[in-house]
Design a protein around this motif. Structure first.
Motif, PDB file in Angstrom:
ATOM      1  N   LYS A 114      -5.831   4.041  44.431  1.00 26.35           N
ATOM      2  CA  LYS A 114      -6.063   4.052  42.913  1.00 26.35           C
ATOM      3  C   LYS A 114      -5.408   4.587  41.842  1.00 26.35           C
ATOM      4  CE  LYS A 114     -10.080   5.805  44.824  1.00 26.35           C
ATOM      5  NZ  LYS A 114     -11.627   5.944  44.572  1.00 26.35           N
ATOM      6  N   ARG A 115      -4.482   5.809  42.485  1.00 26.36           N
ATOM      7  CA  ARG A 115      -3.981   6.551  41.523  1.00 26.36           C
ATOM      8  C   ARG A 115      -2.492   7.685  42.519  1.00 26.36           C
ATOM      9  NH1 ARG A 115      -5.888  11.286  37.385  1.00 26.36           N
ATOM     10  NH2 ARG A 115      -4.011  11.856  36.819  1.00 26.36           N
ATOM     11  N   THR A 116      -1.769   7.013  41.882  1.00 26.24           N
ATOM     12  CA  THR A 116      -0.550   7.740  43.251  1.00 26.24           C
ATOM     13  C   THR A 116       0.345   8.736  42.019  1.00 26.24           C
ATOM     14  OG1 THR A 116       1.299   6.433  42.472  1.00 26.24           O
ATOM     15  CG2 THR A 116      -0.246   6.344  44.223  1.00 26.24           C
ATOM     16  N   ALA A 117       0.747   9.889  42.352  1.00 23.38           N
ATOM     17  CA  ALA A 117       1.790  11.224  42.265  1.00 23.38           C
ATOM     18  C   ALA A 117       3.092  11.227  42.404  1.00 23.38           C
ATOM     19  CB  ALA A 117       1.333  12.501  41.408  1.00 23.38           C
ATOM     20  N   LEU A 118       3.927  11.607  42.382  1.00 18.52           N
ATOM     21  CA  LEU A 118       5.156  11.558  42.562  1.00 18.52           C
ATOM     22  C   LEU A 118       5.481  13.360  42.536  1.00 18.52           C
ATOM     23  CD1 LEU A 118       8.431  11.739  44.353  1.00 18.52           C
ATOM     24  CD2 LEU A 118       8.983  10.051  42.274  1.00 18.52           C
ATOM     25  N   LEU A 119       5.676  14.053  43.404  1.00 18.93           N
ATOM     26  CA  LEU A 119       5.815  14.884  44.125  1.00 18.93           C
ATOM     27  C   LEU A 119       6.587  15.768  43.973  1.00 18.93           C
ATOM     28  CD1 LEU A 119       2.580  16.614  43.427  1.00 18.93           C
ATOM     29  CD2 LEU A 119       3.931  16.419  41.276  1.00 18.93           C
ATOM     30  N   TYR A 120       7.798  15.849  44.915  1.00 20.03           N
ATOM     31  CA  TYR A 120       9.223  16.041  45.566  1.00 20.03           C
ATOM     32  C   TYR A 120       8.925  17.247  46.262  1.00 20.03           C
ATOM     33  CZ  TYR A 120      11.976  12.352  43.733  1.00 20.03           C
ATOM     34  OH  TYR A 120      12.819  10.970  43.147  1.00 20.03           O
ATOM     35  N   PRO A 121       8.678  17.721  47.703  1.00 21.03           N
ATOM     36  CA  PRO A 121       9.204  19.023  48.083  1.00 21.03           C
ATOM     37  C   PRO A 121       9.216  20.237  47.319  1.00 21.03           C
ATOM     38  CG  PRO A 121       9.517  17.134  49.417  1.00 21.03           C
ATOM     39  CD  PRO A 121       9.507  16.411  48.214  1.00 21.03           C
ATOM     40  N   ILE A 122       8.379  21.571  47.944  1.00 26.67           N
ATOM     41  CA  ILE A 122       8.954  22.664  46.783  1.00 26.67           C
ATOM     42  C   ILE A 122       9.711  23.226  48.020  1.00 26.67           C
ATOM     43  CG2 ILE A 122       6.661  23.090  47.160  1.00 26.67           C
ATOM     44  CD1 ILE A 122       6.460  24.537  44.573  1.00 26.67           C
ATOM     45  N   VAL A 123      10.698  23.648  47.147  1.00 28.97           N
ATOM     46  CA  VAL A 123      10.618  25.513  48.010  1.00 28.97           C
ATOM     47  C   VAL A 123      10.536  26.353  46.903  1.00 28.97           C
ATOM     48  CG1 VAL A 123      12.568  24.102  48.720  1.00 28.97           C
ATOM     49  CG2 VAL A 123      13.242  24.316  46.695  1.00 28.97           C
ATOM     50  N   ASP A 124      10.732  27.565  47.821  1.00 26.12           N
ATOM     51  CA  ASP A 124      10.491  28.902  46.908  1.00 26.12           C
ATOM     52  C   ASP A 124      12.493  29.497  46.972  1.00 26.12           C
ATOM     53  OD1 ASP A 124      10.398  30.925  46.445  1.00 26.12           O
ATOM     54  OD2 ASP A 124       8.705  31.844  46.847  1.00 26.12           O
ATOM     55  N   LEU A 125      12.981  29.703  46.262  1.00 28.90           N
ATOM     56  CA  LEU A 125      14.698  29.879  45.894  1.00 28.90           C
ATOM     57  C   LEU A 125      14.795  31.779  46.047  1.00 28.90           C
ATOM     58  CD1 LEU A 125      16.503  26.865  43.952  1.00 28.90           C
ATOM     59  CD2 LEU A 125      15.938  26.896  46.542  1.00 28.90           C
ATOM     60  N   SER A 126      13.437  32.100  45.736  1.00 32.10           N
ATOM     61  CA  SER A 126      13.325  34.128  45.834  1.00 32.10           C
ATOM     62  C   SER A 126      13.609  34.264  46.531  1.00 32.10           C
ATOM     63  CB  SER A 126      12.680  34.020  44.976  1.00 32.10           C
ATOM     64  OG  SER A 126      11.777  33.415  46.086  1.00 32.10           O
ATOM     65  N   LYS A 127      13.579  33.323  47.767  1.00 30.95           N
ATOM     66  CA  LYS A 127      13.876  33.512  49.073  1.00 30.95           C
ATOM     67  C   LYS A 127      15.329  33.334  49.422  1.00 30.95           C
ATOM     68  CE  LYS A 127       9.006  33.298  50.282  1.00 30.95           C
ATOM     69  NZ  LYS A 127       7.764  32.161  51.653  1.00 30.95           N
ATOM     70  N   ASN A 128      15.936  32.900  48.905  1.00 29.83           N
ATOM     71  CA  ASN A 128      17.108  32.406  49.335  1.00 29.83           C
ATOM     72  C   ASN A 128      18.091  33.787  49.246  1.00 29.83           C
ATOM     73  OD1 ASN A 128      19.909  31.477  48.284  1.00 29.83           O
ATOM     74  ND2 ASN A 128      19.466  29.653  47.806  1.00 29.83           N
ATOM     75  N   LYS A 129      18.248  34.411  50.588  1.00 34.09           N
ATOM     76  CA  LYS A 129      18.844  35.869  50.031  1.00 34.09           C
ATOM     77  C   LYS A 129      19.511  35.345  51.381  1.00 34.09           C
ATOM     78  CE  LYS A 129      16.264  38.292  47.159  1.00 34.09           C
ATOM     79  NZ  LYS A 129      15.256  37.444  46.737  1.00 34.09           N
ATOM     80  N   SER A 130      20.772  35.932  51.907  1.00 33.82           N
ATOM     81  CA  SER A 130      21.995  35.819  52.705  1.00 33.82           C
ATOM     82  C   SER A 130      22.631  37.267  53.026  1.00 33.82           C
ATOM     83  CB  SER A 130      23.004  34.992  52.966  1.00 33.82           C
ATOM     84  OG  SER A 130      23.266  34.630  52.154  1.00 33.82           O
ATOM     85  N   SER A 131      22.845  37.836  53.878  1.00 32.31           N
ATOM     86  CA  SER A 131      23.776  38.935  53.276  1.00 32.31           C
ATOM     87  C   SER A 131      24.747  38.324  54.289  1.00 32.31           C
ATOM     88  CB  SER A 131      23.421  40.316  54.422  1.00 32.31           C
ATOM     89  OG  SER A 131      24.526  40.885  55.126  1.00 32.31           O
TER      90      SER A 131
END
Length: 369
Positions: free
Chosen positions: A163-180
């Motif tokens: 009846k109704r659709t919504a486009l919501l792309y996959p979400i990411v939490d870029l605050s966890k984007n940490k590397s050493s």
């Protein structure tokens, strides 16, 4: 205030469930009250926010409960259904949020109980075979809203009677984007990656749909190049994975490494890569594309699913058909002309999918019901 009961299958590190957990960790508590039903207790259930009650199947609880449930079920008692009925009576949700097609069979029970349904599709055609004809038909036509993670999925839902659709792309939490940098070098040594080798990484469960059997032949096709290939993802001891292990030995590919999902080192492994290669035969929208783009890594993927909606010129290469030779050609273009791929563009595009942006869009979609 909307009261939502979320349903999900595994509570594990699948892309569709990580997306759900990101919503659950970030939504506005003043507008939504929620509880979660997970068929199984997986590693993600331990990371559920403390204010969200957790429920699970009677067939996946303690030993005594499991035995009782199985015996009662064998005697004709609707143990599974009665458990969810009791849960709804207790929680009194306004909406059931069915996360992934595996949970869509519950839409019939929702209708019986007079509960509205929000359905989210993270999958494409092959996964639709995991539920019945009638279950798919009912979930599509009964749901108040069907959320798709790509335009293609939304179009399919409309064709199926949504009846109704919504486009919501996959979400990411870029605050966890940490590397050493130090840890990245440690991993490089651990995997015996030759100095100067271009590292190609694939992330996903080691299954046929993800193209695990293609991966060794891509490595073979590039055997004349200074490359190293990493596949990060869990596997089951299937015959297909036995075949892949034997093929790697037969093809003599010492520059190919399989590693299980590394939660602590996830972004360190991504930072180790020089490029991401997606080998999936069918990929709705791998959030790994967004995560790799957030680190400025060029992308190579089949021209299908979410990849064709995400990758634009300057971000990587799309190939028309996933064969080792076409992968080789696209990957060589990246390796031979790295300046054509814009780190700033990749990072900018990834931030459009960050939790700080996408949670608000998700909330607006839910509040509009």
């Amino acid at each position: 205030m909307k009261k939502i009961l979320f349903f999900t299958p595994y509570g594990s590190f699948t892309g569709s469930e990580v997306v759900l957990w990101t919503y659950l960790q970030n939504y506005d508590r003043q507008q939504i009250q929620s509880a979660l039903y997970s068929e199984q207790r997986g590693p993600l259930t331990a990371q559920l926010p403390a204010d969200i009650p957790l429920f699970t199947s009677p067939f996946n609880r303690g030993f005594t409960q499991k035995v009782y449930s199985k015996v009662a079920h064998a005697m004709g008692v609707k143990v599974y259904e009665n458990n969810i009925r009791k849960l709804q009576e207790q929680y009194k949700a306004d909406y059931w949020y069915l996360n992934t097609v595996l949970m869509f069979p519950l839409s019939k029970l929702a209708e019986q109980l007079g509960v509205k349904v929000i359905a989210q599709i993270h999958e494409l055609h092959s996964s639709f075979e995991s539920i019945s004809y009638d279950e798919m038909a009912h979930s599509m036509t009964y749901s108040e809203l069907v959320i798709g993670v790509t335009r293609e999925i939304c179009d399919l839902a409309s064709v199926m009677g949504a009846k109704r659709t919504a486009l919501l792309y996959p979400i990411v939490d870029l605050s966890k984007n940490k590397s050493s940098g130090e840890r990245v070098e440690e991993l490089r040594k651990k995997l015996n990656i030759a100095p100067g080798a271009f590292v190609w990484t694939m992330v996903g469960t080691r299954i046929y749909r993800k193209g695990v059997d293609i991966f060794p032949f891509i490595a073979q096709a590039l055997s004349d190049q200074p490359c190293h290939f990493i596949w990060m993802g869990n596997s089951k001891p299937t015959g297909l994975n036995y075949l892949v292990d034997r093929q790697i030995k037969a093809l003599n590919l010492p520059n190919l490494s399989f590693v299980d999902v590394q939660t602590d080192d996830y972004y360190n492994y991504l930072q180790l890569a020089d490029g991401l290669v997606m080998t999936s035969r069918e990929e709705p929208f791998g959030k790994i594309m967004t995560e790799a783009a957030s680190l400025g890594k060029p992308l190579v993927a089949p021209n299908a699913g979410g990849a064709k909606e995400f990758i634009v010129p300057g971000m990587g290469e799309l190939i028309d058909y996933p064969t080792p030779d076409l992968f080789r050609q696209a990957m060589l273009r990246v390796m031979n002309d790295p300046g054509s791929y814009k780190r700033e563009l990749l990072i900018e595009k990834s931030h459009q999918f960050d939790a700080s942006v996408q949670v608000k869009k998700w909330e607006e979609t839910i509040f509009a019901l």
